[in-house]
Design a protein around this motif. Sequence first.
Motif, short mmCIF file in Angstrom:
data_model
loop_
_atom_site.label_atom_id
_atom_site.label_comp_id
_atom_site.label_asym_id
_atom_site.label_seq_id
_atom_site.Cartn_x
_atom_site.Cartn_y
_atom_site.Cartn_z
N ARG A 125 0.84 -1.21 0.00
CA ARG A 125 0.00 0.00 0.00
C ARG A 125 0.87 1.26 0.00
NH1 ARG A 125 -4.56 -0.34 4.29
NH2 ARG A 125 -5.84 -1.14 2.60
N ASP A 126 1.96 1.24 0.78
CA ASP A 126 2.87 2.40 0.83
C ASP A 126 3.48 2.67 -0.55
OD1 ASP A 126 2.39 2.81 3.49
OD2 ASP A 126 4.26 1.90 4.19
N TYR A 127 3.95 1.61 -1.22
CA TYR A 127 4.55 1.79 -2.54
C TYR A 127 3.51 2.33 -3.53
CZ TYR A 127 8.97 -0.68 -1.51
OH TYR A 127 10.21 -1.04 -1.04
N TYR A 128 2.31 1.77 -3.53
CA TYR A 128 1.28 2.24 -4.44
C TYR A 128 0.93 3.71 -4.17
CZ TYR A 128 0.29 -2.60 -5.96
OH TYR A 128 0.38 -3.86 -6.47
N GLN A 129 0.87 4.08 -2.90
CA GLN A 129 0.55 5.47 -2.57
C GLN A 129 1.64 6.42 -3.07
OE1 GLN A 129 -2.14 6.75 -1.59
NE2 GLN A 129 -3.33 5.26 -0.45
N GLN A 130 2.91 5.98 -2.95
CA GLN A 130 4.01 6.80 -3.47
C GLN A 130 3.90 6.95 -4.99
OE1 GLN A 130 8.08 6.34 -1.45
NE2 GLN A 130 7.07 4.48 -0.81
N ALA A 131 3.57 5.85 -5.67
CA ALA A 131 3.39 5.91 -7.12
C ALA A 131 2.25 6.87 -7.47
CB ALA A 131 3.10 4.52 -7.67
N LEU A 132 1.14 6.74 -6.76
CA LEU A 132 -0.04 7.55 -7.05
C LEU A 132 0.24 9.04 -6.86
CD1 LEU A 132 -3.04 7.19 -7.83
CD2 LEU A 132 -3.58 7.23 -5.38
N GLU A 133 0.94 9.38 -5.79
CA GLU A 133 1.27 10.79 -5.53
C GLU A 133 2.07 11.40 -6.68
OE1 GLU A 133 3.26 11.03 -1.76
OE2 GLU A 133 1.55 10.14 -0.69
N ILE A 134 3.02 10.63 -7.21
CA ILE A 134 3.85 11.15 -8.30
C ILE A 134 3.02 11.27 -9.59
CG2 ILE A 134 5.89 10.75 -9.74
CD1 ILE A 134 7.10 9.25 -7.30
N PHE A 135 2.21 10.26 -9.89
CA PHE A 135 1.38 10.33 -11.09
C PHE A 135 0.45 11.56 -11.03
CE2 PHE A 135 1.75 5.46 -11.51
CZ PHE A 135 2.75 5.57 -12.46
N ILE A 136 -0.13 11.81 -9.85
CA ILE A 136 -1.01 12.97 -9.69
C ILE A 136 -0.21 14.26 -9.85
CG2 ILE A 136 -2.42 14.26 -8.01
CD1 ILE A 136 -3.36 11.48 -6.93
N GLU A 137 0.99 14.28 -9.24
CA GLU A 137 1.88 15.45 -9.33
C GLU A 137 2.20 15.80 -10.78
OE1 GLU A 137 6.64 16.08 -8.53
OE2 GLU A 137 5.54 14.85 -7.09
N PHE A 138 2.39 14.77 -11.63
CA PHE A 138 2.74 14.98 -13.03
C PHE A 138 1.51 15.09 -13.93
CE2 PHE A 138 6.89 13.91 -11.52
CZ PHE A 138 7.79 14.44 -12.45
N GLY A 139 0.32 15.03 -13.32
CA GLY A 139 -0.90 15.10 -14.13
C GLY A 139 -1.10 13.88 -15.01
N ASP A 140 -0.47 12.78 -14.63
CA ASP A 140 -0.57 11.54 -15.41
C ASP A 140 -1.78 10.74 -14.91
OD1 ASP A 140 -0.26 9.22 -16.81
OD2 ASP A 140 1.80 8.81 -16.15
N ARG A 141 -2.94 11.26 -15.30
CA ARG A 141 -4.19 10.66 -14.79
C ARG A 141 -4.37 9.22 -15.27
NH1 ARG A 141 -8.95 11.43 -12.39
NH2 ARG A 141 -10.90 10.97 -13.47
N TYR A 142 -3.97 8.95 -16.51
CA TYR A 142 -4.15 7.60 -17.04
C TYR A 142 -3.39 6.56 -16.21
CZ TYR A 142 -4.13 3.59 -20.13
OH TYR A 142 -4.27 2.32 -20.63
N SER A 143 -2.14 6.88 -15.84
CA SER A 143 -1.35 5.92 -15.05
C SER A 143 -1.93 5.71 -13.65
CB SER A 143 0.10 6.39 -14.94
OG SER A 143 0.74 6.33 -16.19
N CYS A 144 -2.67 6.71 -13.17
CA CYS A 144 -3.31 6.56 -11.86
C CYS A 144 -4.26 5.36 -11.84
CB CYS A 144 -4.11 7.81 -11.49
SG CYS A 144 -3.13 9.27 -11.13
#
Length: 307
Positions: A125-144
């Motif tokens: 869960r921690d790793y996924y949350q870190q991934a999600l935060e970066i995708f959101i930061e970069f506006g990469d909605r699809y990868s979210c």
Amino acid sequence: YDQARDYYQQALEINIEFGDRHSCARTYHNLGYVAQQLREYDQARDYYQQALEIFIEFGDRYSCASTYHQLGSVAEDLREYDQARDYYQQALEINIEFGDRHSCARTYHNLGYVAQQLREYDQARDYYQQALEIFIEFGDRYSCASTYHQLGSVAEQLREYDQAGDYYQQALEIKIEFGDRYSCAMTYHQLGIVAQQLREYDQAGDYYQQALEIFIEFGDRYSCASTYYQLGKVAEELGELEEAKANYLQDLVITAEFNDEHGLGISLRNLARFYQTTQDEDLLREVAKIFGTTVEGLKEAIINSEE
């Protein structure tokens, strides 16, 4: 992929002929990716290793990162999760060193998947949350979408079904928004499992049917098997035993067709259980026909498995 491999092989021959060893590395990497998509995992690993050796030889540390990541992906495909984690960690270390934050997100996502397979759910869960935060930061909605899906999967495994449903719905919303119809199928399937766990059987059946329609539309016969299996479970819960039998047999036909030994074990144990419940001789005749054996042989196998 066969066409892609032909082109890459031609590129490789020319690079070797002209002594352009660094360009060979990128082509070896791409050949590895093609082999991986064709499930030729040993060949994929060999190509990635050749790419990695050349990148190291040329001191191209940054390019090593994506190859370490793909070596991790091959190990993951082979369920060599400790090896996969080591490769992903090496990829992550380089991406952090070079400030490639977006690439880190992809590796965090994969590290989450590895942790999940090792039942380290809090870590996952921690790793996924870190991934999600970066995708959101970069506006990469699809990868979210895929990360929301995996967060749903972790919540599901922890039996946090309402939370799982929320994550899956967020994933589905994005996939629909981007027109990624094929990826919707797996999320519909998982939403079906969540609804099933919450005893919302009609809703579960609807989700599974939507998943199945998409798998059939895209010709993904293999993925249909698990959805037929779950539709069988739903029908059985609703007391619709003929419908359950039809779906269980569909699952069995496909898993046998693809020689999926793990899936076959699950399907056959389930059918043995279902036979014990229904004492439906027609079920045994259908299974015997699929495997070219006799009803008596099947009954003996069922009895032996119980012992």
